[in-house]
Scaffold this active site. Structure first.
Site, PDB file in Angstrom:
ATOM      1  N   LYS A  84       0.921  -0.980   0.088  1.00 44.34           N
ATOM      2  CA  LYS A  84      -0.091  -0.034  -0.180  1.00 44.34           C
ATOM      3  C   LYS A  84       0.957   1.119  -0.077  1.00 44.34           C
ATOM      4  O   LYS A  84       1.997   1.264   0.673  1.00 44.34           O
ATOM      5  CB  LYS A  84      -0.958  -0.059   1.437  1.00 44.34           C
ATOM      6  CG  LYS A  84      -1.823  -1.299   1.534  1.00 44.34           C
ATOM      7  CD  LYS A  84      -2.971  -1.340   0.577  1.00 44.34           C
ATOM      8  CE  LYS A  84      -3.890  -2.361   0.891  1.00 44.34           C
ATOM      9  NZ  LYS A  84      -5.110  -2.425  -0.344  1.00 44.34           N
TER      10      LYS A  84
ATOM     11  N   ASP B  54      -0.473  -0.061  -4.282  1.00 46.21           N
ATOM     12  CA  ASP B  54      -2.095   0.214  -4.541  1.00 46.21           C
ATOM     13  C   ASP B  54      -2.236   1.481  -3.480  1.00 46.21           C
ATOM     14  O   ASP B  54      -1.914   1.616  -2.322  1.00 46.21           O
ATOM     15  CB  ASP B  54      -2.641  -0.962  -3.617  1.00 46.21           C
ATOM     16  CG  ASP B  54      -4.124  -1.048  -3.551  1.00 46.21           C
ATOM     17  OD1 ASP B  54      -4.643   0.104  -4.022  1.00 46.21           O
ATOM     18  OD2 ASP B  54      -4.794  -1.789  -2.978  1.00 46.21           O
TER      19      ASP B  54
ATOM     20  N   GLU C  27      -2.435   0.836  -8.328  1.00 43.39           N
ATOM     21  CA  GLU C  27      -3.838   0.224  -8.177  1.00 43.39           C
ATOM     22  C   GLU C  27      -4.708   1.366  -7.778  1.00 43.39           C
ATOM     23  O   GLU C  27      -4.265   1.926  -6.717  1.00 43.39           O
ATOM     24  CB  GLU C  27      -3.935  -1.095  -7.258  1.00 43.39           C
ATOM     25  CG  GLU C  27      -5.300  -1.573  -7.256  1.00 43.39           C
ATOM     26  CD  GLU C  27      -5.191  -3.115  -6.384  1.00 43.39           C
ATOM     27  OE1 GLU C  27      -6.219  -3.060  -5.931  1.00 43.39           O
ATOM     28  OE2 GLU C  27      -4.103  -3.836  -6.488  1.00 43.39           O
TER      29      GLU C  27
ATOM     30  N   GLU D 206     -11.229  -3.323  -8.026  1.00 44.96           N
ATOM     31  CA  GLU D 206     -11.593  -3.828  -6.694  1.00 44.96           C
ATOM     32  C   GLU D 206     -13.065  -3.153  -6.269  1.00 44.96           C
ATOM     33  O   GLU D 206     -13.889  -3.780  -5.850  1.00 44.96           O
ATOM     34  CB  GLU D 206     -10.639  -3.592  -5.590  1.00 44.96           C
ATOM     35  CG  GLU D 206     -11.217  -3.644  -4.264  1.00 44.96           C
ATOM     36  CD  GLU D 206     -10.054  -3.003  -3.245  1.00 44.96           C
ATOM     37  OE1 GLU D 206     -10.298  -2.844  -2.222  1.00 44.96           O
ATOM     38  OE2 GLU D 206      -9.018  -2.726  -3.701  1.00 44.96           O
TER      39      GLU D 206
ATOM     40  N   ASP E 120     -13.627  -8.755  -9.256  1.00 44.45           N
ATOM     41  CA  ASP E 120     -13.575  -9.436  -8.036  1.00 44.45           C
ATOM     42  C   ASP E 120     -14.892 -10.546  -8.141  1.00 44.45           C
ATOM     43  O   ASP E 120     -16.111  -9.844  -8.437  1.00 44.45           O
ATOM     44  CB  ASP E 120     -14.042  -8.523  -6.853  1.00 44.45           C
ATOM     45  CG  ASP E 120     -14.002  -9.475  -5.364  1.00 44.45           C
ATOM     46  OD1 ASP E 120     -14.662 -10.460  -5.420  1.00 44.45           O
ATOM     47  OD2 ASP E 120     -13.555  -9.162  -4.502  1.00 44.45           O
TER      48      ASP E 120
ATOM     49  N   HIS F 285      -8.912  -9.247  -8.023  1.00 45.66           N
ATOM     50  CA  HIS F 285      -8.881  -8.711  -6.571  1.00 45.66           C
ATOM     51  C   HIS F 285      -9.519  -9.891  -5.636  1.00 45.66           C
ATOM     52  O   HIS F 285     -10.481 -10.380  -5.763  1.00 45.66           O
ATOM     53  CB  HIS F 285      -9.845  -7.455  -6.352  1.00 45.66           C
ATOM     54  CG  HIS F 285     -10.163  -7.177  -4.906  1.00 45.66           C
ATOM     55  ND1 HIS F 285     -11.149  -7.372  -4.245  1.00 45.66           N
ATOM     56  CD2 HIS F 285      -9.369  -6.532  -3.997  1.00 45.66           C
ATOM     57  CE1 HIS F 285     -11.156  -6.854  -2.983  1.00 45.66           C
ATOM     58  NE2 HIS F 285     -10.056  -6.426  -2.836  1.00 45.66           N
TER      59      HIS F 285
END
Length: 312
Positions: A101, A130, A156, A182, A205, A232
């Protein structure tokens, strides 16, 4: 019906057991609706695969029998030492790539964390980042220019998930590939991104988009735009659909976010040397062990109390 009769049914007849559920939901509604539809759709595909006594990925038309994996986790709050410790765990598990992240208030902290992880994983493994929709376009333009030096494989959700135009502008401005999916719930949303040339990696997802039927439509749509799939979450379900498409890229394995890691399945997802293998038992293979689920049980009265507290 005898087993041999089940096996002689035609390929087109195999999908007859799967009810087309998507028309039930309006295009204007997603999230809760698509999650609910997804549970039903996944269950129906599981029933169909068990009826034909084949694993799900083979019922879907297996293209491969394994898929590369990457390790990821919820780690923005971790200091650098703790982050590197987590990444070392991903490497020890054999993952071929890593995702971390980013989105610290201080942009330099993001750069320092990325540099430390790049040094740890070496030049041959892919590194994804992300941002979880943290920034606006102006912030992104500044931050992504600085990220360009790190040879990242994708960023992301740098912007709000509904900002198709912003992602398209961003993609023209920087060479860093963009991953989205996501927080998208319908194939129409994915179509908007693909038509706007605003995405490089599609992260649908399987639970959030309405199940396996819709996920496959999104995968086929993405293939028509020459975009790879990198779904995801939900590795235990995603592994089957990834092994059934031509434009599969890599499977996410979330640290602390899988049924296998919780130890509640009768058969855990098989991971070896950076690849995942789909379940070979008939159906989708995600079968819970009731005894191992007991420690996670919540009394109905306590659950209602929690719901009331969260609503306040």
């Amino acid at each position: 019906m005898p087993n041999d009769a089940r096996r002689t049914r035609s390929a087109t007849d195999r999908t007859a057991l799967v009810v087309p559920l998507w028309p039930i939901a309006s295009q204007r509604h997603w999230g809760i609706n698509t999650l609910a539809l997804g549970a039903i759709d996944i269950a129906l595909w599981d029933i169909a695969a068990k009826w034909y006594e084949v694993p799900l990925f083979r019922l879907l038309g297996a293209r491969r029998d394994s898929i590369p994996t990457y390790g990821s986790g919820i780690d923005l709050f971790l200091d650098t030492d703790a982050l590197l410790n987590q990444v070392e765990g991903f490497l020890a598990a054999g993952h071929l790539a890593v995702k971390i992240k980013i989105g610290r208030d201080n942009a330099e902290e993001d750069l320092d964390r990325i540099a430390a992880v790049k040094k740890l994983i070496g030049p041959t493994r892919r590194l994804f980042v992300d941002a979880n929709q943290r920034w606006n376009v102006a912030d992104c333009m500044t931050r992504l220019q600085k990220l360009a030096a790190f040879d990242l494989s994708w960023i992301e959700e740098p912007l709000h998930a509904e900002d198709v135009r912003g992602h398209a502008d961003l993609r023209r401005f920087v060479s860093l590939p963009i991953a989205i999916g996501e927080s998208l719930y319908t194939r129409h949303q994915f179509a908007d991104y693909l038509q706007a040339n605003a995405v490089d990696f599609v992260q649908a997802d399987v639970c959030r988009v309405g199940g396996i039927s819709e996920w496959l439509k999104i995968a086929n749509l993405s293939a028509s735009f020459h975009r790879p799939m990198a779904p995801h979450y939900m590795s235990e379900l995603s592994v089957a659909v990834m092994c059934a498409i031509d434009n599969a890229d890599i499977l996410e394995c979330v640290h602390g976010g899988s049924f296998s890691e919780m130890g509640v399945l009768q058969t855990e997802l098989r991971l070896e040397n950076g690849v995942a293998f789909p379940f070979e038992a008939p159906g989708h293979g995600v079968v819970f062990n009731d005894e191992k689920l007991k420690p996670f049980a919540v009394e109905p009265t306590e659950l209602r109390l929690r719901n009331l507290q969260s609503a306040k």
